[in-house]
Structures are given as C-alpha cells and as structure tokens.
Design a protein around this motif. Structure first.
Motif, PDB file in Angstrom:
ATOM      1  N   THR A  16       0.928  -0.952  -0.331  1.00 17.36           N
ATOM      2  CA  THR A  16       0.210  -0.058  -0.291  1.00 17.36           C
ATOM      3  C   THR A  16       0.908   0.962  -0.320  1.00 17.36           C
ATOM      4  O   THR A  16       0.563   2.238  -0.447  1.00 17.36           O
ATOM      5  N   ALA A  17       1.675   0.787   0.636  1.00 15.95           N
ATOM      6  CA  ALA A  17       2.141   2.038   0.538  1.00 15.95           C
ATOM      7  C   ALA A  17       3.241   2.662  -0.344  1.00 15.95           C
ATOM      8  O   ALA A  17       3.814   3.977  -1.198  1.00 15.95           O
ATOM      9  N   SER A  18       3.831   1.448  -1.586  1.00 18.63           N
ATOM     10  CA  SER A  18       4.460   1.906  -2.549  1.00 18.63           C
ATOM     11  C   SER A  18       2.964   1.784  -3.845  1.00 18.63           C
ATOM     12  O   SER A  18       3.450   2.927  -4.461  1.00 18.63           O
ATOM     13  N   LEU A  19       2.278   1.834  -3.652  1.00 16.55           N
ATOM     14  CA  LEU A  19       0.246   2.018  -4.728  1.00 16.55           C
ATOM     15  C   LEU A  19       0.581   3.399  -3.983  1.00 16.55           C
ATOM     16  O   LEU A  19      -0.139   4.644  -5.176  1.00 16.55           O
ATOM     17  N   SER A  20       0.781   3.593  -2.922  1.00 17.71           N
ATOM     18  CA  SER A  20       0.132   5.371  -2.534  1.00 17.71           C
ATOM     19  C   SER A  20       0.971   6.345  -2.898  1.00 17.71           C
ATOM     20  O   SER A  20       0.678   7.374  -3.567  1.00 17.71           O
ATOM     21  N   PHE A  21       2.627   5.860  -3.020  1.00 16.92           N
ATOM     22  CA  PHE A  21       3.579   6.510  -3.910  1.00 16.92           C
ATOM     23  C   PHE A  21       3.100   7.150  -5.228  1.00 16.92           C
ATOM     24  O   PHE A  21       3.704   8.030  -5.459  1.00 16.92           O
ATOM     25  N   THR A  22       3.512   5.764  -6.176  1.00 16.74           N
ATOM     26  CA  THR A  22       2.772   6.023  -7.210  1.00 16.74           C
ATOM     27  C   THR A  22       1.245   6.887  -7.274  1.00 16.74           C
ATOM     28  O   THR A  22       1.702   7.592  -8.598  1.00 16.74           O
ATOM     29  N   LYS A  23       0.258   6.945  -6.428  1.00 22.73           N
ATOM     30  CA  LYS A  23      -0.435   7.276  -7.119  1.00 22.73           C
ATOM     31  C   LYS A  23      -0.601   8.864  -6.964  1.00 22.73           C
ATOM     32  O   LYS A  23      -0.233   9.901  -7.424  1.00 22.73           O
ATOM     33  N   ALA A  24       0.330   9.724  -5.603  1.00 24.55           N
ATOM     34  CA  ALA A  24       0.704  11.026  -5.185  1.00 24.55           C
ATOM     35  C   ALA A  24       1.181  10.964  -6.218  1.00 24.55           C
ATOM     36  O   ALA A  24       1.333  12.357  -6.513  1.00 24.55           O
ATOM     37  N   ALA A  25       2.005  10.813  -6.485  1.00 26.77           N
ATOM     38  CA  ALA A  25       3.927  11.089  -7.484  1.00 26.77           C
ATOM     39  C   ALA A  25       3.499  11.256  -9.498  1.00 26.77           C
ATOM     40  O   ALA A  25       3.363  11.892  -9.812  1.00 26.77           O
ATOM     41  N   SER A  26       1.690  10.392  -9.452  1.00 22.14           N
ATOM     42  CA  SER A  26       0.915  11.118 -10.907  1.00 22.14           C
ATOM     43  C   SER A  26       0.475  12.155 -10.341  1.00 22.14           C
ATOM     44  O   SER A  26       0.029  12.945  -9.548  1.00 22.14           O
ATOM     45  N   PRO A  27       0.865  12.377 -12.335  1.00 26.14           N
ATOM     46  CA  PRO A  27      -0.115  13.992 -12.846  1.00 26.14           C
ATOM     47  C   PRO A  27      -1.352  14.089 -11.803  1.00 26.14           C
ATOM     48  O   PRO A  27      -1.952  13.335 -12.178  1.00 26.14           O
ATOM     49  N   LYS A  28      -2.149  15.200 -11.472  1.00 26.47           N
ATOM     50  CA  LYS A  28      -3.345  15.649 -11.455  1.00 26.47           C
ATOM     51  C   LYS A  28      -3.907  15.457 -12.593  1.00 26.47           C
ATOM     52  O   LYS A  28      -3.779  15.334 -14.064  1.00 26.47           O
ATOM     53  N   TYR A  29      -4.710  14.461 -12.421  1.00 27.59           N
ATOM     54  CA  TYR A  29      -6.740  14.511 -13.068  1.00 27.59           C
ATOM     55  C   TYR A  29      -5.860  13.657 -14.239  1.00 27.59           C
ATOM     56  O   TYR A  29      -6.259  13.815 -15.900  1.00 27.59           O
ATOM     57  N   SER A  30      -4.906  13.533 -14.323  1.00 28.04           N
ATOM     58  CA  SER A  30      -4.416  11.895 -15.810  1.00 28.04           C
ATOM     59  C   SER A  30      -5.512  10.452 -14.833  1.00 28.04           C
ATOM     60  O   SER A  30      -5.228  10.267 -13.878  1.00 28.04           O
ATOM     61  N   THR A  31      -4.541   9.628 -15.972  1.00 25.84           N
ATOM     62  CA  THR A  31      -5.565   8.474 -15.789  1.00 25.84           C
ATOM     63  C   THR A  31      -4.653   7.571 -15.121  1.00 25.84           C
ATOM     64  O   THR A  31      -5.307   6.867 -14.858  1.00 25.84           O
ATOM     65  N   ARG A  32      -3.355   7.799 -15.139  1.00 23.31           N
ATOM     66  CA  ARG A  32      -2.156   7.330 -14.692  1.00 23.31           C
ATOM     67  C   ARG A  32      -3.100   7.303 -12.914  1.00 23.31           C
ATOM     68  O   ARG A  32      -2.691   5.937 -12.112  1.00 23.31           O
ATOM     69  N   LYS A  33      -3.127   8.598 -12.348  1.00 26.09           N
ATOM     70  CA  LYS A  33      -3.509   8.349 -10.851  1.00 26.09           C
ATOM     71  C   LYS A  33      -4.545   7.974 -10.436  1.00 26.09           C
ATOM     72  O   LYS A  33      -4.813   7.017  -9.483  1.00 26.09           O
ATOM     73  N   ALA A  34      -5.608   7.493 -11.444  1.00 25.39           N
ATOM     74  CA  ALA A  34      -6.775   7.462 -11.383  1.00 25.39           C
ATOM     75  C   ALA A  34      -6.232   5.580 -11.563  1.00 25.39           C
ATOM     76  O   ALA A  34      -7.410   5.292 -10.773  1.00 25.39           O
ATOM     77  N   VAL A  35      -6.080   5.036 -11.646  1.00 23.72           N
ATOM     78  CA  VAL A  35      -5.935   3.463 -12.378  1.00 23.72           C
ATOM     79  C   VAL A  35      -5.554   3.062 -10.865  1.00 23.72           C
ATOM     80  O   VAL A  35      -5.298   2.278 -10.547  1.00 23.72           O
ATOM     81  N   PHE A  36      -3.855   3.987 -10.412  1.00 18.86           N
ATOM     82  CA  PHE A  36      -3.763   3.761  -9.823  1.00 18.86           C
ATOM     83  C   PHE A  36      -4.208   3.997  -7.673  1.00 18.86           C
ATOM     84  O   PHE A  36      -3.811   2.827  -6.701  1.00 18.86           O
ATOM     85  N   ASP A  37      -5.103   4.588  -8.469  1.00 16.08           N
ATOM     86  CA  ASP A  37      -6.714   4.688  -7.303  1.00 16.08           C
ATOM     87  C   ASP A  37      -7.339   4.176  -7.000  1.00 16.08           C
ATOM     88  O   ASP A  37      -7.670   2.849  -5.621  1.00 16.08           O
ATOM     89  N   ILE A  38      -7.232   3.234  -8.319  1.00 14.94           N
ATOM     90  CA  ILE A  38      -8.197   1.887  -7.712  1.00 14.94           C
ATOM     91  C   ILE A  38      -7.765   1.063  -7.318  1.00 14.94           C
ATOM     92  O   ILE A  38      -8.097   0.358  -6.796  1.00 14.94           O
TER      93      ILE A  38
END
Length: 159
Positions: free
Chosen positions: A65-87
């Motif tokens: 969960t820590a590695s996923l939270s890093f990837t989610k928070a490091a993704s640009p806002k409103y990007s598809t990558r952020k949404a995918v890692f959020d899910i």
C-alpha cells in the motif's frame, strides 16, 4: 520548483505517512503487547508466533500500500495513471483490512489480574472493519468515476 519535483515530493510524503500509519504504529503496538506490564497482569492471548504472523502480513501489505500510495501521489493531477493507481490502491487497502480481520488481530480477550480482583472482557472490532469496508466500497465508486472522467474527458493541468 517544477511540477515533476513537486509530484515526487508529494509521492515520498504519501509513502512515508503510509509507512508510519500502516507498518510502524501497528508493529509498535503488537510488539508492546508481548511486553510485561508492571501495574497489572494482562493476558491478551497473543503468543510470539501469532504476533510474528500478524506482523508479517502487516509489513507485507503495508509495503504494497505504501508503494501504491507513492505512485498515486506522484502521478499528475487528473491523469488516467492517477485514477488507475487509485483504484488499485483501494483494492490493496481492502486486502490490508482483510488481513487484519482474518489474522486474529481484532479479536482480543483481556484477562486482568489486579492483585486479587480478576476479570475478563472481550474486544471485537469486526463492526469497525465492516464499516471501513463500506467506506472502501464508496471510495471505489468515486475512483471508477474519476477513471471514467480522466479517460473520456481529460482535464488539462495548468502549468
């Protein structure tokens, strides 16, 4: 500071806070359960082997969960990558709660011995886990909505 550096710092901060709350604090609590208390005698029913199994799963799922939270928070806002890692992180957090539920960490039987007066009480946190799973389900709906919006109608971030 440029946007990439801000995103990386935001990711490191999210990962650090996740490590502290999901790994270090539970590790401290479960390690302190095994220590003897001087004021009263507590028998929580935890053996060293049981605590080691619980801590293994907490550290394993907390690291994910820590590695996923890093990837989610490091993704640009409103990007598809952020949404995918959020899910994906929502599913990982649900499994983290599942580990707590079925590792035996939430069923606590406390036997107190206060110098002659004895008693036993039970703590059961299952309802709290069910409420948390409901909140995770609602967050999944929001994450899916964000994914659909980021894919169908992307929002450009202002630079």
């Amino acid at each position: 500071m440029d946007t990439k550096t801000k995103n990386l710092l935001r990711g490191f901060g999210a990962a650090l806070s996740n490590i502290i709350t999901k790994i270090l604090i539970p590790m401290y609590i479960f390690r302190s359960v095994l220590q003897d208390t001087t004021v009263m005698t507590l028998d929580l029913g935890y053996t060293k082997a049981k605590v080691d199994v619980i801590l293994f799963w907490i550290v394993a799922m907390g690291s994910i969960t820590a590695s996923l939270s890093f990837t989610k928070a490091a993704s640009p806002k409103y990007s598809t990558r952020k949404a995918v890692f959020d899910i994906i992180s929502i599913f990982a957090n649900a499994f983290y709660l599942y580990v707590y539920r079925f590792s035996g960490a939430l069923d606590i039987a406390v036997a107190l011995d206060l110098g002659g007066a004895t008693g036993t009480f039970y703590l059961n946190f299952e309802n709290m886990v069910y409420i948390s799973m409901g909140v995770i389900g609602l967050n999944l709906i929001i994450g899916l909505y964000d994914f659909i919006i980021s894919y169908a109608a992307p929002i450009e971030e202002e630079l």
